[in-house]
Design an enzyme around this catalytic site. Structure first.
Site, short mmCIF file in Angstrom:
data_model
loop_
_atom_site.label_atom_id
_atom_site.label_comp_id
_atom_site.label_asym_id
_atom_site.label_seq_id
_atom_site.Cartn_x
_atom_site.Cartn_y
_atom_site.Cartn_z
CE1 TYR A 1 79.20 21.67 6.81
CE2 TYR A 1 77.26 22.42 8.02
CZ TYR A 1 77.82 21.78 6.92
OH TYR A 1 77.01 21.23 5.96
CB SER B 1 85.20 26.18 21.76
OG SER B 1 84.37 26.92 20.88
CE LYS C 1 77.32 23.23 14.92
NZ LYS C 1 77.43 22.86 13.54
CB SER D 1 68.83 30.08 13.35
OG SER D 1 68.10 28.89 13.33
CB THR E 1 65.68 28.31 15.53
OG1 THR E 1 65.07 27.80 16.70
CG2 THR E 1 66.66 29.38 15.93
CE1 TYR F 1 72.49 28.29 18.20
CE2 TYR F 1 70.37 27.52 17.36
CZ TYR F 1 71.63 28.05 17.14
OH TYR F 1 72.01 28.39 15.86
CE LYS G 1 72.60 31.63 16.33
NZ LYS G 1 73.89 32.26 16.02
CG ASN H 1 72.16 18.96 13.49
OD1 ASN H 1 73.22 19.35 13.95
ND2 ASN H 1 71.00 19.52 13.79
NE ARG I 1 65.24 16.49 17.45
CZ ARG I 1 66.22 16.79 16.58
NH1 ARG I 1 67.38 16.14 16.63
NH2 ARG I 1 66.05 17.72 15.67
CG ASP J 1 62.25 17.86 16.29
OD1 ASP J 1 63.18 18.67 16.45
OD2 ASP J 1 62.42 16.69 15.89
P1 NAD Z 1 80.51 25.53 14.25
O1 NAD Z 1 80.45 25.15 15.68
O2 NAD Z 1 81.03 24.55 13.27
O3 NAD Z 1 81.36 26.88 14.09
C1 NAD Z 1 81.40 27.88 15.07
C2 NAD Z 1 82.86 28.25 15.30
O4 NAD Z 1 82.93 29.30 16.28
C3 NAD Z 1 83.71 27.10 15.84
O5 NAD Z 1 84.88 27.00 15.06
C4 NAD Z 1 84.01 27.49 17.27
O6 NAD Z 1 85.28 27.02 17.70
C5 NAD Z 1 83.96 29.00 17.21
N1 NAD Z 1 83.59 29.69 18.46
C6 NAD Z 1 82.53 29.43 19.26
N2 NAD Z 1 82.50 30.29 20.30
C7 NAD Z 1 83.58 31.11 20.16
C8 NAD Z 1 84.10 32.20 20.90
N3 NAD Z 1 83.52 32.61 22.04
N4 NAD Z 1 85.22 32.81 20.47
C9 NAD Z 1 85.84 32.40 19.32
N5 NAD Z 1 85.39 31.39 18.58
C10 NAD Z 1 84.28 30.74 18.99
O7 NAD Z 1 79.03 26.02 13.83
P2 NAD Z 1 78.41 26.29 12.39
O8 NAD Z 1 77.45 25.20 12.08
O9 NAD Z 1 79.47 26.63 11.42
O10 NAD Z 1 77.52 27.56 12.73
C11 NAD Z 1 77.99 28.88 12.51
C12 NAD Z 1 76.93 29.87 12.94
O11 NAD Z 1 75.73 29.63 12.22
C13 NAD Z 1 76.54 29.80 14.42
O12 NAD Z 1 76.30 31.12 14.86
C14 NAD Z 1 75.26 29.00 14.42
O13 NAD Z 1 74.45 29.29 15.51
C15 NAD Z 1 74.63 29.48 13.12
N6 NAD Z 1 73.66 28.54 12.55
C16 NAD Z 1 74.06 27.25 12.29
C17 NAD Z 1 73.14 26.35 11.77
C18 NAD Z 1 73.51 24.91 11.53
O14 NAD Z 1 72.62 24.08 11.39
N7 NAD Z 1 74.80 24.57 11.44
C19 NAD Z 1 71.83 26.79 11.47
C20 NAD Z 1 71.48 28.10 11.72
C21 NAD Z 1 72.42 28.98 12.26
C1 WQD Z 2 65.94 17.74 10.99
C2 WQD Z 2 64.76 16.78 10.99
C3 WQD Z 2 64.27 15.87 13.16
C4 WQD Z 2 67.93 13.57 13.65
C5 WQD Z 2 68.32 22.12 14.38
C6 WQD Z 2 68.16 23.31 15.27
C7 WQD Z 2 68.10 24.56 14.49
C8 WQD Z 2 69.25 24.64 13.48
C9 WQD Z 2 69.58 23.37 12.79
C10 WQD Z 2 70.78 26.33 14.19
C11 WQD Z 2 63.84 16.97 12.20
C12 WQD Z 2 64.70 14.78 12.21
C13 WQD Z 2 66.94 14.40 13.16
C14 WQD Z 2 67.67 12.17 13.74
C15 WQD Z 2 65.48 12.53 12.83
N1 WQD Z 2 70.45 25.11 13.98
N2 WQD Z 2 65.74 13.89 12.75
N3 WQD Z 2 66.45 11.72 13.33
O1 WQD Z 2 65.85 20.19 14.20
O2 WQD Z 2 65.54 21.29 11.93
O3 WQD Z 2 67.25 22.13 13.46
O4 WQD Z 2 69.54 22.27 13.68
O5 WQD Z 2 70.26 27.34 14.26
O6 WQD Z 2 68.11 25.61 15.38
O7 WQD Z 2 66.96 23.17 16.00
O8 WQD Z 2 67.61 19.96 12.36
O9 WQD Z 2 68.97 18.10 11.53
O10 WQD Z 2 68.31 18.14 13.97
O11 WQD Z 2 66.58 17.69 12.24
O12 WQD Z 2 64.40 12.07 12.47
O13 WQD Z 2 68.51 11.40 14.21
O14 WQD Z 2 65.27 15.45 11.10
O15 WQD Z 2 63.26 15.41 14.02
O16 WQD Z 2 62.53 16.74 11.79
P1 WQD Z 2 66.44 20.85 13.04
P2 WQD Z 2 67.97 18.44 12.56
#
Ligand code: NAD
Ligand code: WQD
Length: 343
Positions: free
Chosen positions: A13, A36, A87, A127, A129, A152, A156, A203, A299, A302
Site C-alpha cells: 500500500y 505475501s 502489519k 509508526s 504506535t 507488532y 517497531k 482499520n 476495542r 486501543d
Molecule cells: P503492506 O502490507 O501493504 O506492504 C508491505 C509489503 O511488504 C507487502 O507488499 C508485502 O508483500 C511485503 N513483505 C512483507 N514481508 C516481506 C518479506 N519478508 N520480504 C519481502 N517482502 C515482504 O503494508 P503498508 O501499509 O504499505 O505498510 C508499509 C510499512 O509501513 C510497514 O512496515 C508497516 O508496518 C508500516 N506502517 C504502516 C501503517 C499503516 O497503517 N498502513 C502505519 C504505520 C506504519
Molecule cells: C482508528 C480508529 C478505532 C475500525 C492501527 C495500528 C497502528 C497503525 C495503524 C501501523 C480507532 C476506530 C476502527 C472500526 C472503529 N499501523 N475504529 N471501527 O488503531 O489507530 O492504528 O493501524 O503501524 O499501529 O494500531 O487505526 O484504523 O484501526 O483505527 O471505531 O471498525 O477507528 O477504535 O479509534 P489505529 P484503525
C-alpha cells in the site's frame, strides 16, 4: 545517471505510492517484495501512472543468502526504503513469532548487507504506535517510547533500536531516517493504486468505504466514552500520497544534502486530530449519503487519542501534509468504487 533506490515492500500500500513519487522525481526504483500481502498487478498500475516499470524481484527478505546475492548484483544502490513488514496488530497477538521473525530479521539482513556492500542510506517505516498513549499532545519526536501494547508495536520499537545500534556501530558509513507514520488513508488520484485489505478490514477507513459500497452492513464504532470532544477516539489521518512524498524528501536529505546526522526520527502526520465520528461525518459529506453505523464497546488495546506535532518535519524536512481530510476521503471512496465496479 539516475540515483538508484531499493524499495522493499514496494508492491504494498504505502510502498507502491512511494514508488510512483520516486519515479516521478527521477529516481530509478528497484523493488523487492515476496507478495505475501500484495498483488503483482500493482507493477502494471505503477507503470500506467508513471510510464516507467520499476525493476522487481520476488523473494523473502528474511532469506539472508538471497539478500546478500541481491546486494552483490546491484552495486549502485544509493539508498533503501524499508517498508516490507507484517502489519496486522491483531494477527501479531495470535502469531507473535511470525511478526518478530519477519519484521526484525528482514531489517537485520538489510543492515548487514548495507555495511558489506557499501549502501549508505536507509529510510525505515516506523509508526506512531511507539508513543502508546502520549501524555502531551500533539506528540513530539522527543516523547517517551511507551511499553508496546502488541507484538507488532514492539517490533517497531525494537527495529528503531536495531537501526540505532547498527548505525552507531557503522560509525558514519550508514545513515538513517525513521519516519513515524500516523494513520495513512486514501489512494492515488488516478485510482490505479490504493489500499486492498485481505478479508474483513481491521482499520477504520477501509471499513467505512466497504460499508458505503455495500460489502458490510454497518460500521461498529469502538467506544464513545473517551475523554474527547464527542467521546470517540482521536487519530491523525494522513493522505497516503502526502506520506509517500515525505519519503522522497527523506531520501533527498540522505543522498543529496550535506546533512551528517547519523539517525533522525520524524513524525509524519497532518498535525490535526479527528474523532471517529468527525471522520464519519466528513465521509458522509464527501459521498452525500448517510453511513450505517452503531456504537459498540471499546476495542481492546486501543489508545484514546493521538495526533502529531509536525513542526520538526515541516522545518527540517521542508515537508508538510497538503490534502484536506475531505480530499483524502474522496480518494479512498473513488478507489473503493472503482475496485467494486460501482457507478
Ligand atoms: P503492506 O502490507 O501493504 O506492504 C508491505 C509489503 O511488504 C507487502 O507488499 C508485502 O508483500 C511485503 N513483505 C512483507 N514481508 C516481506 C518479506 N519478508 N520480504 C519481502 N517482502 C515482504 O503494508 P503498508 O501499509 O504499505 O505498510 C508499509 C510499512 O509501513 C510497514 O512496515 C508497516 O508496518 C508500516 N506502517 C504502516 C501503517 C499503516 O497503517 N498502513 C502505519 C504505520 C506504519
Ligand atoms: C482508528 C480508529 C478505532 C475500525 C492501527 C495500528 C497502528 C497503525 C495503524 C501501523 C480507532 C476506530 C476502527 C472500526 C472503529 N499501523 N475504529 N471501527 O488503531 O489507530 O492504528 O493501524 O503501524 O499501529 O494500531 O487505526 O484504523 O484501526 O483505527 O471505531 O471498525 O477507528 O477504535 O479509534 P489505529 P484503525
Amino acid at each position: 545517471m539516475k540515483k538508484q533506490v531499493l524499495v522493499t515492500g514496494g508492491v504494498g500500500y504505502i510502498g507502491s505510492h512511494t514508488v510512483v513519487e520516486l519515479q516521478n522525481e527521477g529516481f530509478e526504483v528497484f523493488i523487492v517484495d515476496n507478495l505475501s500481502n500484495s498483488n503483482i498487478e500493482v507493477l502494471d498500475r505503477i507503470e500506467k501512472i508513471t510510464g516507467i516499470r520499476p525493476h522487481f524481484e520476488e523473494f523473502d527478505l528474511c532469506d539472508r543468502t538471497k539478500v546478500q546475492a541481491y546486494f552483490q548484483k546491484h552495486e549502485n544502490l544509493e539508498a533503501i526504503i524499508h517498508f516490507a513488514a507484517s502489519k496486522a496488530v491483531g494477527e501479531s497477538v495470535e502469531k507473535p513469532l511470525l511478526y518478530y521473525r519477519n519484521n526484525l530479521v528482514s531489517l537485520m539482513n538489510l543492515l548487514e548487507a548495507m555495511d558489506q556492500y557499501n549502501v549508505p542510506s536507509i529510510v525505515f517505516s516506523s509508526s506512531c504506535t511507539v508513543y502508546g498513549q502520549p501524555e502531551v499532545l500533539p506528540v513530539t519526536e522527543e516523547a517517551p517510547i511507551q511499553e508496546a501494547t502488541s507484538p507488532y508495536g514492539n517490533t517497531k520499537q525494537i527495529c528503531e533500536e536495531i537501526l540505532h545500534d547498527s548505525i552507531s556501530a557503522y560509525n558514519g558509513s550508514v545513515r538513517g531516517i525513521a519516519l513515524r507514520y500516523f494513520n495513512p488513508i486514501g489512494a492515488h488520484a488516478t485510482a490505479e493504486i490504493g489500499e486492498l485489505p485481505v478479508g474483513v478490514p481491521q482499520n477504520l477507513v477501509p471499513y467505512i468505504t466497504q460499508t458505503a459500497a455495500g460489502l458490510r452492513d454497518e460500521l461498529s464504532i469502538f467506544g464513545e466514552d473517551y475523554d474527547t470532544a464527542d467521546g470517540t477516539a482521536v487519530r491523525d489521518y494522513i493522505h497516503v500520497v502526502d506520506l509517500a512524498k515525505a519519503h522522497v524528501v527523506a531520501i533527498r536529505r540522505l543522498v543529496e544534502e550535506n546533512n551528517k546526522k547519523p539517525l533522525e526520527f520524524f513524525n509524519i502526520g497532518t498535525g490535526t486530530g479527528l474523532t471517529v465520528l468527525q471522520l464519519v461525518q466528513a465521509f458522509e459529506k464527501v459521498t452525500g449519503k448517510p453511513l450505517n453505523y452503531k456504537i459498540v464497546g471499546r476495542r481492546a488495546g486501543d489508545i484514546e487519542k493521538v495526533w502529531a506535532e509536525t513542526t520538526f518535519a515541516n522545518e527540517e524536512l521542508g515537508w508538510k501534509a497538503e490534502s484536506s481530510v475531505e480530499e483524502t476521503l474522496a480518494s479512498a471512496w473513488i478507489w473503493e468504487k472503482k475496485i467494486r465496479n460501482l457507478d
